[in-house]
Design a protein around this motif. Structure first.
Motif, PDB file in Angstrom:
ATOM      1  N   THR A  92      50.836  47.961  38.772  1.00 17.97           N
ATOM      2  CA  THR A  92      50.848  46.843  37.832  1.00 17.97           C
ATOM      3  C   THR A  92      51.545  45.657  38.495  1.00 17.97           C
ATOM      4  OG1 THR A  92      52.969  47.516  36.954  1.00 17.97           O
ATOM      5  CG2 THR A  92      51.020  48.382  35.841  1.00 17.97           C
ATOM      6  N   ILE A 124      54.025  34.176  34.405  1.00 15.49           N
ATOM      7  CA  ILE A 124      53.172  35.362  34.479  1.00 15.49           C
ATOM      8  C   ILE A 124      53.749  36.491  33.627  1.00 15.49           C
ATOM      9  CG2 ILE A 124      52.099  34.911  36.717  1.00 15.49           C
ATOM     10  CD1 ILE A 124      54.255  36.638  38.001  1.00 15.49           C
ATOM     11  N   LEU A 127      51.508  38.933  31.984  1.00 12.65           N
ATOM     12  CA  LEU A 127      50.601  39.707  32.845  1.00 12.65           C
ATOM     13  C   LEU A 127      51.270  40.918  33.473  1.00 12.65           C
ATOM     14  CD1 LEU A 127      49.146  36.666  34.836  1.00 12.65           C
ATOM     15  CD2 LEU A 127      48.299  37.625  32.704  1.00 12.65           C
ATOM     16  N   ARG A 130      49.586  44.309  33.655  1.00 17.50           N
ATOM     17  CA  ARG A 130      48.204  44.412  34.120  1.00 17.50           C
ATOM     18  C   ARG A 130      48.169  44.772  35.595  1.00 17.50           C
ATOM     19  NH1 ARG A 130      44.750  39.411  32.113  1.00 17.50           N
ATOM     20  NH2 ARG A 130      45.752  39.017  30.099  1.00 17.50           N
ATOM     21  N   GLN A 134      42.701  43.080  37.102  1.00 20.25           N
ATOM     22  CA  GLN A 134      42.462  42.500  35.783  1.00 20.25           C
ATOM     23  C   GLN A 134      42.944  41.057  35.694  1.00 20.25           C
ATOM     24  OE1 GLN A 134      44.943  45.566  34.146  1.00 20.25           O
ATOM     25  NE2 GLN A 134      43.222  46.625  33.221  1.00 20.25           N
ATOM     26  N   LEU A 135      43.168  40.433  36.852  1.00 18.39           N
ATOM     27  CA  LEU A 135      43.660  39.054  36.857  1.00 18.39           C
ATOM     28  C   LEU A 135      42.625  38.116  37.465  1.00 18.39           C
ATOM     29  CD1 LEU A 135      47.257  39.641  38.272  1.00 18.39           C
ATOM     30  CD2 LEU A 135      46.567  39.523  35.879  1.00 18.39           C
ATOM     31  N   GLN A 139      45.697  33.642  38.803  1.00 20.60           N
ATOM     32  CA  GLN A 139      46.798  34.507  38.371  1.00 20.60           C
ATOM     33  C   GLN A 139      47.274  35.400  39.507  1.00 20.60           C
ATOM     34  OE1 GLN A 139      44.682  36.201  35.056  1.00 20.60           O
ATOM     35  NE2 GLN A 139      45.689  34.856  33.588  1.00 20.60           N
TER      36      GLN A 139
END
Ligand SMILES: Nc1ncnc2c1ncn2[C@@H]1O[C@H](COP(=O)(O)OP(=O)(O)OP(=O)(O)O)[C@@H](O)[C@H]1O
Ligand SMILES: [Mg+2]
Lengths: 354, 293
Positions: A92, A124, A127, A130, A134-135, A139
């Motif tokens: 992550t 961020i 995020l 994640r 998935q960015l 990002q």
């Protein structure tokens, strides 16, 4: 916080390619130095040698007051942002940021504090749970920056970190990187082939060509007094107009007395498009150079246009900057004028500035 | 997916026919035959047979020899798969580091795959045969009592090593490809992030090649289950005292040597069920933990 000092650094790859041919460079503590140059000129190689990812064939690299030639990348106290971001895809965002700190056995409270701080600074926070997959590109870029920030290293190294972003995002991230660097005052070495990025980011601009430094200086210094023909054409868009000076002067160019005299080595004159103007229908002003052009095309950028024209007798093409929208038809003959004060002179043989 | 529309209504079936025919002839037909056989009892001369329902199954499952064979199979398969994969992964990481002669090194490591199982078995038999094998001689010289013809554990060790050796090349090839697909910049980033090379391997490289490892786990297990008959037959013949008699070997032994066709068929059916279950479990549980980048 540290100074980076390169002394006569060389790199010869297996198979004999000499990618860096003796570079000496000193990056002051807290400075933002941008290495710029065409593809294959050895920018990445140089940066990777500083990072410790590439061995140094000869010369020394010092970070702070330690010579780091023989040190592992981890021991050099630097953080690097890669062009493809190099985020760990199976972790992550939070794990990505923590990875370098955990490896250094930092206390978990301190890790959490740094991650939170970086997440806030780069926005961020949402995020963190994640995965990189998935960015969005932008990002990911921020996360890559974050991974460098949390380390609080002595120096940041960037290898074309913005080249995978779209134009708008690139401008935005560029400003952001500049802002962050100003705030943190961390010594930074930044590699790019984009001269606009280089001009806007750098405290010191270093122009590399074929493994050598062509010129180093503040962006305006480099722009206003390019040390060589290479720098003159590489920095600035459209490139500086170059006029090879023959024995009988230049066809289609009238200049004040003595300006074009052929004494000394063979020369090439240079003048930037914005230092020229269209002067059709004007009476010649004393002390000005006048060009007799046949228009070949017009490039409308928006706020400005560039009129391209050639000098007679197969002479070189020159660009003239015109404010606003220009509607000159190709094929028209025009007069253009320029102030000789803005003229650059280069030795055609060596390419150096005179 | 886009649907293809054929103007001819027969053509699609014709195109499909070879595949279907092959599957029917080589899988469904034998499988159904085995199922049918497993419910019959045949006299030793194959003259008459009678329907006995599930009797073959209860007999097989109640037989301590069979349960021993299950244990042998588990030990053999797990050891073979783990050994073959671990060694292959080790060799593949080593091959990554080779600078000169990379191609040569790789080619040499791929060759054992071209050796037929029975031949591989013979090679090991010759090397380790207690009466004439070179290695057996060396082992005994070193003071080790080496005799796989009498010692079941040693026999097991020998077939595991032979079976794994055969499979290393295959695994090696896949691991090399997987390692090459790990972006170099990730490893460099981890190096800058202060991870030692061992740590980089276990925290970055290994998770990223997990899909390959998983795939190889399935392939190796199936290999150890089914494709090792030749090796076992050549090296130990299932002995000593059934110490290396895997389920597949026992199917052969009971069916073709002892001519218990019904029992053998029942074992085949059980084996089929085991494989289906095994694959399902692997895909269902193991794959969930695998990260496909
Ligand atoms: N591993 C390598 N082995 C041999 N030669 C290499 C290697 N890496 C780079 N080179 C060569 O060294 C020179 C400089 O490469 P480098 O990657 O530093 O260029 P660059 O300035 O970063 O270019 P770009 O803007 O395209 O990234 C090139 O001529 C390249 O072909
Ligand atoms: Mg590069």
């Amino acid at each position: 916080m540290a100074k980076i000092e390169l002394k006569d650094v060389r790199k010869v790859y297996h198979g004999g390619v000499e990618a860096v041919k003796g570079v000496s460079l000193s990056v002051e503590d807290g400075a933002f130095v941008v290495l710029v140059g065409p593809s294959g000129c050895g920018k990445s190689t140089l940066l990777r040698m500083v990072a410790g990812l590439e061995s140094i064939s000869s010369g020394t690299i010092a970070i702070g007051d330690r010579v780091v030639n023989e040190l592992e990348p981890a021991e050099r106290d630097i953080a690097m942002v890669f062009q493809n971001y190099a985020l760990y895809p199976h972790m992550t965002v939070r794990k990505n940021l923590e990875y370098g700190l955990k490896n250094r056995k930092m206390a978990s409270g301190e890790i959490a504090r740094r991650v939170d701080e970086a997440a806030k600074m780069l926005e961020i926070g949402a995020l963190l749970d994640r995965r990189p997959g998935q960015l969005s590109g932008g990002q990911r870029q921020r996360v890559a920056m974050g991974r460098a920030l949390v380390r609080e290293p002595a120096a940041f190294l960037f290898d074309e970190p913005l080249s995978n972003l779209d134009a708008k995002l690139r401008v935005q991230m560029r400003a952001e990187i500049r802002r962050l660097q100003r705030r943190l005052k961390t010594t930074s070495l930044y590699v790019t082939h984009d001269q606009l990025e280089a001009m806007t980011l750098a405290d010191t601009l270093v122009v590399l060509n074929a493994g050598r430094i062509e010129q180093a200086g503040s962006p305006m210094e480099v722009y206003e007094r390019p040390a060589s023909l290479f720098v003159a054409t590489f920095i600035g868009s459209p490139a500086m107009n170059l006029l090879p000076l023959g024995a009988g002067g230049i066809a289609g160019l009238t200049a004040p007395d003595g300006l074009l005299s052929g004494a000394g080595p063979a020369k090439t004159l240079g003048i930037r498009p914005e230092h020229m103007r269209l002067a059709d229908g004007e009476a010649p002003r004393p002390g000005e150079m006048r060009f007799d052009l046949t228009v070949t095309g017009v490039e409308v950028v928006g706020a400005e246009s560039f009129v391209y024209g050639t000098l007679p007798e197969g002479g070189p093409e020159v660009a003239v900057r015109v404010a606003g929208y220009s509607h000159v038809e190709p094929g028209t003959r025009l007069a253009a004028a320029a102030d000789p004060a803005y003229l650059h002179r280069f030795d055609r043989e060596t390419g150096r500035r005179i | 997916m886009q649907k293809a529309v054929f103007p001819n209504r027969v053509l699609p079936y014709l195109l499909l026919a070879p595949q279907v025919a092959i599957t029917i002839v080589f899988f469904y037909w034998p499988a159904s035959q085995a199922l049918y056989q497993s419910m019959l009892k045949e006299d030793p001369f194959g003259l008459k047979s009678k329907f006995v329902g599930l009797q073959n199954f209860t007999q097989v499952l109640g037989n301590p020899d069979y349960l021993n064979s299950v244990r042998v199979t588990v030990v053999f398969s797990v050891s073979t798969a783990v050994l073959a994969m671990a060694l292959a992964l080790f060799l593949a990481t080593a091959a990554e580091k080779v600078v000169r002669g990379k191609g040569f090194y790789r080619t040499m490591l791929i060759w054992p795959y071209a050796v037929a199982p029975a031949v591989a078995g013979l090679l090991f038999l010759f090397m380790f045969n207690p009466s004439m094998g070179t290695f057996a001689y060396l082992l005994r010289d070193a003071g080790y009592r080496w005799n796989p013809l009498l010692d079941g554990d040693q026999a097991m060790l020998l077939v595991v090593v032979a079976a794994a050796w055969k499979q290393i090349s295959y695994n090696f090839l896949f691991f090399v490809a997987a390692l090459q697909s790990v972006p170099r910049s990730l490893i460099e980033a981890a190096a800058i992030d202060g991870a030692s090379s061992t740590k980089r391997f276990w925290t970055i490289v290994f998770p990223l090649i997990a899909p390959t490892t998983f795939f190889l786990l399935v392939v190796n297990t199936v290999y150890a289950f089914f494709d090792t008959f030749g090796i076992i037959d050549a090296v130990t013949g299932g002995g000593p005292a059934q110490a290396t008699q895997t389920l597949v070997y026992k199917v052969y032994n009971d069916g073709f040597v002892n001519l218990d066709l019904g029992g053998s068929a029942a074992q085949s059916v059980i084996l089929m069920a085991i494989v289906i279950a095994l694959t399902a479990i692997q895909f269902r549980y193991v794959e969930k933990r695998v990260h496909y980048a």
